[in-house]
Design an enzyme around this catalytic site. Sequence first.
Site: not given
Length: 296
Positions: A126, A185, A208
């Site tokens: 992260c 991410t 995304g």
Amino acid sequence: MNGSTRILGLRLSSPLVVGSGLLTDQERNIRRLLDDGASAVVTKTIHPDPGPAGDERLLRLPTGMLNSTTYSRRPVGDWCAMLRRFADDGLPVIASVHAGSPAELAELADRVTRAGSPALELGISCLNEEDGLEDTPERVAAYTDAVRRRTPVPFSVKLAAGERLRERVEAALASGADAITLSDTVAGLAVDADTGEVRLGGAFGYSGPGIKPLVLAELFGLRRAGLTVPLMASGGVAHAEDVAEYLSVGAHAVQVYTALHRNMHATLRGIRQGFDDWLGAHGGTVADLIGRSVKR
């Protein structure tokens, strides 16, 4: 039609898994997501000391989402009780875990395993931590090795696409990982064109559709280089075709998350039914799809 697959010792009815995030921080949500067609759910990342609640926000973009979130604020004891209930009901829930040091993560993994979690995902990459994150093969190896020494259950190491990925993958596997999840991410930034203000106050995790081509390329490259371990793809899944593409480059399972921030349950049901219909229309099985692009 056979849509089943196997990863981390779990026989899944479909390759579609709900990934870790804010939406998987509640028992009710996890159970509903499983009812809506997820073959497994990964919990929000459990951390023994997540720090004080900060200004955790989401920013929707035309091609995905930026988020400044980090770890679950729920106490580990509460998570262990929840995981025990899932285990008693035979539910395929994968515990995402992280901690401030390899020794702390090993202790956490042991607690979660004893609570009945059948599989783990190490959420060690992260980049939204206070000081940011510069991942290295050495760091990946240290966390992976510590967990492997404390728990017998299968686990995947979740890594972010980017610099030295193959070295980080090799470090995880050499230290005992059973699978790799790709990608966490990646760093993203949004700027207000009128004022020049940096949205959210800095660079944070981007997810995304925009990262899907990057993850596809990384997975394809890993398989072309001879990697044979199970892979879970993560990044930009919103349609049945996204699932098929990830399977084609060698993923055994495919995580969906960001798309679920819009009409969560209906979106998940649509992707699951869409993939089942796609597979039925094209014939064959999930096993037939896995790695077909690499074999060409």
